[in-house]
Design a protein around this motif. Structure first.
Motif, PDB file in Angstrom:
ATOM      1  N   ALA A 190       1.822   6.432  -6.957  1.00 58.37           N
ATOM      2  CA  ALA A 190       0.783   7.389  -7.356  1.00 58.37           C
ATOM      3  C   ALA A 190       1.363   8.805  -7.342  1.00 58.37           C
ATOM      4  CB  ALA A 190      -0.413   7.289  -6.414  1.00 58.37           C
ATOM      5  N   ASN A 191       2.117   9.106  -6.281  1.00 60.32           N
ATOM      6  CA  ASN A 191       2.766  10.421  -6.207  1.00 60.32           C
ATOM      7  C   ASN A 191       3.685  10.636  -7.406  1.00 60.32           C
ATOM      8  OD1 ASN A 191       1.726  11.545  -3.859  1.00 60.32           O
ATOM      9  ND2 ASN A 191       3.194  10.495  -2.542  1.00 60.32           N
ATOM     10  N   GLY A 192       4.541   9.629  -7.645  1.00 63.33           N
ATOM     11  CA  GLY A 192       5.518   9.741  -8.715  1.00 63.33           C
ATOM     12  C   GLY A 192       4.831   9.891 -10.068  1.00 63.33           C
ATOM     13  N   ALA A 193       3.790   9.091 -10.291  1.00 66.46           N
ATOM     14  CA  ALA A 193       3.101   9.113 -11.579  1.00 66.46           C
ATOM     15  C   ALA A 193       2.473  10.482 -11.831  1.00 66.46           C
ATOM     16  CB  ALA A 193       2.030   8.033 -11.602  1.00 66.46           C
ATOM     17  N   LEU A 194       1.805  11.018 -10.825  1.00 66.27           N
ATOM     18  CA  LEU A 194       1.153  12.318 -11.017  1.00 66.27           C
ATOM     19  C   LEU A 194       2.168  13.426 -11.258  1.00 66.27           C
ATOM     20  CD1 LEU A 194      -1.711  12.038  -8.419  1.00 66.27           C
ATOM     21  CD2 LEU A 194      -1.928  12.242 -10.886  1.00 66.27           C
ATOM     22  N   VAL A 195       3.288  13.363 -10.510  1.00 62.55           N
ATOM     23  CA  VAL A 195       4.317  14.391 -10.686  1.00 62.55           C
ATOM     24  C   VAL A 195       4.896  14.290 -12.106  1.00 62.55           C
ATOM     25  CG1 VAL A 195       6.614  15.133  -9.962  1.00 62.55           C
ATOM     26  CG2 VAL A 195       4.883  14.576  -8.247  1.00 62.55           C
ATOM     27  N   ASN A 196       5.137  13.061 -12.569  1.00 64.43           N
ATOM     28  CA  ASN A 196       5.752  12.883 -13.884  1.00 64.43           C
ATOM     29  C   ASN A 196       4.797  13.171 -15.033  1.00 64.43           C
ATOM     30  OD1 ASN A 196       8.283  12.301 -13.039  1.00 64.43           O
ATOM     31  ND2 ASN A 196       7.987  10.087 -13.031  1.00 64.43           N
ATOM     32  N   TRP A 197       3.608  12.535 -14.974  1.00 65.02           N
ATOM     33  CA  TRP A 197       2.715  12.629 -16.125  1.00 65.02           C
ATOM     34  C   TRP A 197       1.984  13.955 -16.195  1.00 65.02           C
ATOM     35  CZ3 TRP A 197       0.213   7.151 -15.419  1.00 65.02           C
ATOM     36  CH2 TRP A 197       1.176   6.191 -15.749  1.00 65.02           C
ATOM     37  N   MET A 198       1.487  14.405 -15.061  1.00 66.00           N
ATOM     38  CA  MET A 198       0.695  15.626 -15.088  1.00 66.00           C
ATOM     39  C   MET A 198       1.562  16.865 -14.911  1.00 66.00           C
ATOM     40  SD  MET A 198      -2.112  14.084 -15.528  1.00 66.00           S
ATOM     41  CE  MET A 198      -3.574  15.036 -15.239  1.00 66.00           C
ATOM     42  N   ALA A 241       0.845  -1.200   0.000  1.00 64.06           N
ATOM     43  CA  ALA A 241       0.000   0.000   0.000  1.00 64.06           C
ATOM     44  C   ALA A 241       0.880   1.249   0.000  1.00 64.06           C
ATOM     45  CB  ALA A 241      -0.920  -0.008   1.212  1.00 64.06           C
ATOM     46  N   GLY A 242       1.959   1.203   0.785  1.00 61.25           N
ATOM     47  CA  GLY A 242       2.879   2.347   0.845  1.00 61.25           C
ATOM     48  C   GLY A 242       3.533   2.592  -0.503  1.00 61.25           C
ATOM     49  N   ALA A 243       4.018   1.494  -1.125  1.00 61.20           N
ATOM     50  CA  ALA A 243       4.682   1.627  -2.424  1.00 61.20           C
ATOM     51  C   ALA A 243       3.702   2.155  -3.470  1.00 61.20           C
ATOM     52  CB  ALA A 243       5.258   0.278  -2.851  1.00 61.20           C
ATOM     53  N   LEU A 244       2.449   1.689  -3.364  1.00 63.72           N
ATOM     54  CA  LEU A 244       1.416   2.125  -4.303  1.00 63.72           C
ATOM     55  C   LEU A 244       1.181   3.632  -4.170  1.00 63.72           C
ATOM     56  CD1 LEU A 244      -0.174   0.322  -6.243  1.00 63.72           C
ATOM     57  CD2 LEU A 244      -2.118   0.523  -4.678  1.00 63.72           C
ATOM     58  N   CYS A 245       1.091   4.094  -2.919  1.00 62.86           N
ATOM     59  CA  CYS A 245       0.917   5.531  -2.685  1.00 62.86           C
ATOM     60  C   CYS A 245       2.087   6.297  -3.286  1.00 62.86           C
ATOM     61  CB  CYS A 245       0.845   5.835  -1.189  1.00 62.86           C
ATOM     62  SG  CYS A 245      -0.676   5.276  -0.435  1.00 62.86           S
ATOM     63  N   GLY A 301      -2.249  16.372  -1.763  1.00 65.66           N
ATOM     64  CA  GLY A 301      -3.486  15.657  -2.073  1.00 65.66           C
ATOM     65  C   GLY A 301      -3.515  14.300  -1.401  1.00 65.66           C
ATOM     66  N   LEU A 302      -2.394  13.590  -1.480  1.00 70.71           N
ATOM     67  CA  LEU A 302      -2.359  12.254  -0.892  1.00 70.71           C
ATOM     68  C   LEU A 302      -2.337  12.318   0.630  1.00 70.71           C
ATOM     69  CD1 LEU A 302      -2.433   9.476  -2.168  1.00 70.71           C
ATOM     70  CD2 LEU A 302      -0.030   9.241  -1.587  1.00 70.71           C
ATOM     71  N   LEU A 303      -1.835  13.421   1.180  1.00 70.67           N
ATOM     72  CA  LEU A 303      -1.866  13.596   2.641  1.00 70.67           C
ATOM     73  C   LEU A 303      -3.308  13.470   3.122  1.00 70.67           C
ATOM     74  CD1 LEU A 303      -0.005  16.079   4.818  1.00 70.67           C
ATOM     75  CD2 LEU A 303      -2.427  16.350   4.778  1.00 70.67           C
ATOM     76  N   GLU A 304      -4.225  14.090   2.377  1.00 74.66           N
ATOM     77  CA  GLU A 304      -5.646  13.989   2.708  1.00 74.66           C
ATOM     78  C   GLU A 304      -6.202  12.615   2.334  1.00 74.66           C
ATOM     79  OE1 GLU A 304      -8.119  16.226   3.991  1.00 74.66           O
ATOM     80  OE2 GLU A 304      -6.273  17.018   4.820  1.00 74.66           O
ATOM     81  N   THR A 320      11.357   6.412  -8.743  1.00 74.42           N
ATOM     82  CA  THR A 320      12.012   5.528  -7.794  1.00 74.42           C
ATOM     83  C   THR A 320      12.040   6.159  -6.410  1.00 74.42           C
ATOM     84  OG1 THR A 320      13.430   4.966  -9.639  1.00 74.42           O
ATOM     85  CG2 THR A 320      14.054   4.098  -7.493  1.00 74.42           C
ATOM     86  N   VAL A 321      12.371   7.436  -6.376  1.00 76.05           N
ATOM     87  CA  VAL A 321      12.510   8.122  -5.099  1.00 76.05           C
ATOM     88  C   VAL A 321      11.158   8.188  -4.367  1.00 76.05           C
ATOM     89  CG1 VAL A 321      12.835  10.426  -4.175  1.00 76.05           C
ATOM     90  CG2 VAL A 321      14.567   9.451  -5.617  1.00 76.05           C
ATOM     91  N   PHE A 322      10.087   8.450  -5.102  1.00 75.35           N
ATOM     92  CA  PHE A 322       8.768   8.520  -4.454  1.00 75.35           C
ATOM     93  C   PHE A 322       8.292   7.146  -3.980  1.00 75.35           C
ATOM     94  CE2 PHE A 322       8.131  12.804  -6.304  1.00 75.35           C
ATOM     95  CZ  PHE A 322       7.717  13.430  -5.148  1.00 75.35           C
ATOM     96  N   VAL A 323       8.537   6.120  -4.808  1.00 72.76           N
ATOM     97  CA  VAL A 323       8.149   4.767  -4.388  1.00 72.76           C
ATOM     98  C   VAL A 323       8.909   4.401  -3.113  1.00 72.76           C
ATOM     99  CG1 VAL A 323       8.284   2.325  -4.972  1.00 72.76           C
ATOM    100  CG2 VAL A 323       7.497   3.974  -6.675  1.00 72.76           C
ATOM    101  N   LEU A 324      10.184   4.736  -3.101  1.00 75.68           N
ATOM    102  CA  LEU A 324      11.020   4.460  -1.929  1.00 75.68           C
ATOM    103  C   LEU A 324      10.453   5.179  -0.705  1.00 75.68           C
ATOM    104  CD1 LEU A 324      13.754   2.949  -1.869  1.00 75.68           C
ATOM    105  CD2 LEU A 324      14.809   5.184  -1.594  1.00 75.68           C
TER     106      LEU A 324
END
Lengths: 330, 321
Positions: free
Chosen positions: B106-114, B99-103, B124-127, B210-214
Motif C-alpha cells: 500500500a505504501n509503495g503503491a501510493l508513493v508510485n501512483w499518486m 498483512a505486513g507485506a500488504l501494508c 498515514g499508515l502509521l495512524e 520492492t523495498v516498501f514491501v520488504l
C-alpha cells in the motif's frame, strides 16, 4: 513512443479509479457521520430535560479504559431515561493537548457534567476550571487531580475512585508474606507524573518496608509491556538475588513475567501486578503472577457518572468517595 | 580506498560500542556477564529487523514511518486469529506476514501512483495500521503464552534465541543483497539519482515497491518476534519503533538523502542502542536521565562519525591517495 503513451493512459485511468474510490469512501464516511448526528439530535429533541454526561477518558486503546467505557455505556443503556452519555477518549496516554481540547469541546457543547480520567494530574486543571466556570459539574475519576494545582486555580473537583495506595499495599502484602527479611526486591512503576502510579508505588513501598525487605531499584516501565520487559531483564541481570518485582500495572507485569522466563528464573522471582486485566487469568493460575488488584474497572466510570448525576440532582459540587479495591490471588 | 574508508567507518562504530560496554561494566557489577549478552541479544531481533528494512528504504531515498504500527498490526492479526478464531499458528503467522507485506505494498503503491512523498504516505499508515491493530484486538492485550515460543527457544550452550539467529541471518542476507547483488545496486542507484537511474533503463517504481514491501514484511516479522518474546499481543506494541530504527540506521552512517548505507553498520547501531538501554537500566537511571543520555549518545555518535570521516578524507587527500 506508443508504449510510453499507453502506459501514461493506463496510469491516468488507474489514478481516476483510485480518485473515485477515495471520493466514494469520503462520501460514505460523511453519510455515516450525518446519520449519527441526526440520530443524537432527535434523541435530545425527545427529552430535552435529560442531563448530558460527557465521559472524557484516557487512551481508549488501553484495555483498562476500554472496559471502563464499556461499563459506562452498559449503565447508560440500562438507565437510558435518566441521562445521555457522550464518551470520548484520546489516542495516546500522554497526549495532554488532545484531552484538553476534548474538555473544551464538551464545554462548547454545553454538557451538564464532565466525568474525567485526567491524562495528567496538573495539566488538566485549567481546562476543568473553564468547565466549572461554565456551570458544568466536574467529577474526577481514575487519576486524582493534584491538590496543590487545584487550590492554586481555586478549583474544587471531587474525586471518585479507588484508593490505589491501599490496593497496592494489600497486593504487596500477599507477595511480602512469602519473602524473608532482607530479600532483594524491585518496583517497576508507571509514568512518574501520574498520581495513581505514585500512589501504587507508595503502597508497594509501604508493604516492602513493613516486611523489612531490601528495595534495590525503582524504575519506570511507562505503563507498557515492552518497556517493563527491558527494565525487568536488566534488573534480573543486575541483581542475581532478586526475589520479587512489584509492577504498577498488569501490562508491565506481563513484561516482567516474560523477562523472568527468558532469564530462566521462573519460580524464583515473584511478581505482583495491578488492574486484573483478562490476560492475567492464566498467569495467576500458573503462579507466574502471585497477585493483582481488581479495582472493578467496568464500574469505575459508572461510580463517577452516578456521583455526577447525584451532584446535578442536589445542585452541589459533590464530595470525594472511595470505591472498592479487591486483591486477586490464586 | 573505498574499502579502507568503509572498514574505518565500521571500526569506529565498533569502538563506540566497546566504550559503552566498558563504561557500563565499570559502573555495574553484573553488567559484564554472559547473561547480559543473552538478554540484550534476545531482545533486539524486532529492532534489528525493523532497522534492516528501514535501511533498505532509506538507501532507496525513501522513509518508512509506518513500521512500528505495522509490527503492532501483524501481532494483533496473529493474536486475533489464534485466540479468537482458533486458527493454527503457522496459518496465523503467514496471515500476519501477509498483512505486513500488504501494508508495504500500500505504501509503495501510493508513493508510485499518486507521486506522494513517502514521508506523508507512511505517516498515514502509521495512524491507519495502529487503528487496525486496535480493531483486530478490540484494544485488548491478547495472551498467547507459549504458542509462538519456538522463536524464543535458545540454542543449547549459546543462550541465544532462534529469533536472534534469524535476525542476524536476515541482516547478513540483506548485507549481501546490498553489496553483491544487482538488486542492491539498483536500490543504491535509485536512491542516489532517480532520474539517472531511469535514463539507464531501471524502473525506480519497481525498485521502490520492492523495498516498501520488504520493509512491511520485516516489520511484521519484527512484530511477531515481539509477540513471541512477550507471550502476548499488545496493540500498543512497537510505538516509536520507527524512530529507533531510524536512529540505528543513522548511527550506522546511513544517509537520509538516500544512496548510502550499510546493513552491518546499522546492526552495530542497533547494538549500541540496545546496550545503552540495558546499561542504563542496570545502573537504575531514572527515566528522564535515560532519555537525555540516549538522545545525547545518538547525536554525539553521528557528529563524531561525521567529524572523523571529514578528517580522514582530508588526510587521504593530503597523502595523495
Amino acid at each position: 513512443m506508443p508504449l510510453r503513451r499507453r502506459c501514461e493512459i493506463h496510469l491516468l485511468l488507474r489514478m481516476k479509479s483510485l480518485t473515485s474510490l477515495c471520493l466514494a469512501v469520503v462520501a460514505m464516511a460523511a453519510g455515516c457521520l450525518l446519520a449519527g448526528c441526526s440520530k443524537s439530535e432527535t434523541a435530545a429533541g425527545n427529552a430535552p430535560a435529560k442531563p448530558r454526561v460527557a465521559l472524557v477518558m484516557k487512551s481508549l486503546a488501553n484495555e483498562f479504559f476500554g472496559t471502563m467505557t464499556a461499563g459506562a455505556k452498559a449503565h447508560q443503556a440500562a438507565h437510558a431515561a435518566d441521562y445521555e452519555l457522550i464518551a470520548n477518549g484520546i489516542k495516546n496516554e500522554t497526549d495532554l493537548s488532545e484531552q484538553v481540547a476534548l474538555v473544551d469541546q464538551m464545554v462548547a457543547m454545553q454538557v451538564s457534567a464532565i466525568v474525567i480520567a485526567p491524562a495528567d494530574s496538573k495539566a488538566l486543571v485549567p481546562a476543568l476550571k473553564r468547565a466549572r466556570q461554565a456551570g458544568i459539574v466536574v467529577i474526577n475519576i481514575d487519576n486524582r487531580l493534584d491538590a496543590a494545582a487545584m487550590q492554586e486555580a481555586g478549583l474544587q473537583v471531587p474525586f471518585v475512585g479507588p484508593d490505589n495506595r491501599a490496593g497496592a499495599l494489600a497486593v504487596g502484602r500477599v507477595v511480602t508474606a512469602r519473602l524473608q527479611k532482607g530479600d532483594a526486591v524491585a518496583i517497576i512503576e508507571g509514568i512518574p507524573t501520574a498520581d495513581n502510579g505514585r500512589q501504587r508505588r507508595l503502597g508497594f513501598e509501604e508493604a516492602i518496608k513493613e516486611a523489612g525487605l531490601n528495595l534495590v531499584s525503582v524504575q519506570s516501565g511507562q505503563w507498557e509491556m515492552e518497556k517493563a520487559n527491558t527494565v525487568a531483564g536488566s534488573l534480573l541481570n543486575a541483581h542475581p538475588n532478586l526475589k520479587a518485582i512489584f509492577c504498577a500495572n498488569d501490562n508491565m507485569a506481563l513484561g516482567a513475567v516474560a523477562a523472568i522466563k527468558a532469564a530462566g528464573r521462573e519460580g524464583q522471582v515473584l511478581v505482583a501486578g495491578f488492574d486484573n486485566i483478562k490476560a492475567m487469568g492464566p498467569l495467576l493460575a500458573s503462579g507466574a503472577v502471585l497477585a493483582t488488584a481488581d479495582q472493578h474497572g467496568d464500574q469505575l466510570a459508572v461510580f463517577g457518572i452516578e456521583a455526577a448525576l447525584e451532584a446535578l440532582r442536589l445542585q452541589q459540587t459533590g464530595s470525594d468517595r472511595s470505591t472498592p479495591v479487591d486483591v486477586v490471588a490464586r | 580506498m573505498n574499502t579502507l574508508r568503509r572498514s574505518a567507518d565500521f571500526l569506529f562504530l565498533a569502538l563506540l560500542l566497546g566504550v559503552l560496554i566498558a563504561f557500563f561494566s565499570g559502573m555495574s557489577d553484573h553488567f559484564w556477564s554472559m547473561q547480559t549478552v543473552n538478554t540484550v541479544a534476545n531482545r533486539i531481533p524486532p529492532l534489528a529487523l525493523a532497522a534492516m528494512g528501514m535501511t533498505f528504504v532509506l538507501i532507496a531515498g525513501g522513509i518508512d514511518l509506518s513500521i512500528g504500527s505495522v509490527a503492532a498490526l501483524a501481532g494483533a492479526v496473529f493474536g486475533w486469529l489464534v485466540v479468537d478464531r482458533g486458527v493454527s499458528v503457522p496459518v496465523a503467522t503467514l496471515a500476519a506476514l501477509g498483512a505486513g507485506a500488504l501494508c508495504g505494498s500500500a505504501n509503495g503503491a501510493l508513493v508510485n501512483w499518486m507521486r506522494m512523498p513517502s514521508f506523508i504516505v507512511t505517516l498515514g499508515l502509521l495512524e491507519g495500521a495502529r487503528g487496525l491493530a486496535y480493531l483486530a484486538t478490540d484494544s485488548q492485550t491478547k495472551y498467547l503464552g507459549e504458542r509462538l515460543g519456538a522463536l524464543q527457544a535458545t540454542v543449547p550452550g549459546l543462550g541465544l534465541s532462534v529469533a536472534f539467529l534469524l535476525a542476524v541471518a536476515g541482516v547478513l542476507v540483506a548485507h549481501f543483497v546490498i553489496t553483491r547483488m544487482v538488486f542492491g545496486r539498483h536500490v543504491i542507484a535509485v536512491g542516489t539519482n532517480e532520474e539517472a537511474a531511469r535514463l539507464v533503463g531501471l524502473s525506480p517504481g519497481k525498485v521502490r515497491m520492492t523495498v516498501f514491501v520488504l520493509s512491511g514484511l520485516v516489520a511484521a516479522a519484527a512484530g511477531l518476534c515481539q509477540v513471541s518474546r512477550l507471550g502476548a499481543a499488545d496493540p500498543n506494541a512497537g510505538a516509536g519503533l520507527e524512530l529507533s530504527a531510524i536512529a540505528a540506521a543513522v548511527i550506522g552512517g546511513t544517509s537520509l538523502m538516500g544512496g548510502r548505507g550499510s546493513m552491518l553498520a546499522t546492526f552495530v547501531g542497533v547494538l549500541i542502542i540496545a546496550t545503552l538501554e540495558a546499561g542504563l537500566a542496570h545502573l537504575g537511571a531514572s527515566e528522564p536521565v535515560k532519555r537525555v543520555v540516549t538522545g545525547a549518545v545518538i547525536v554525539c555518535a553521528v557528529a563524531a562519525e561525521a567529524a572523523r570521516s571529514r578528517w580522514m578524507a582530508r588526510w587521504l587527500n593530503r597523502s595523495g591517495n
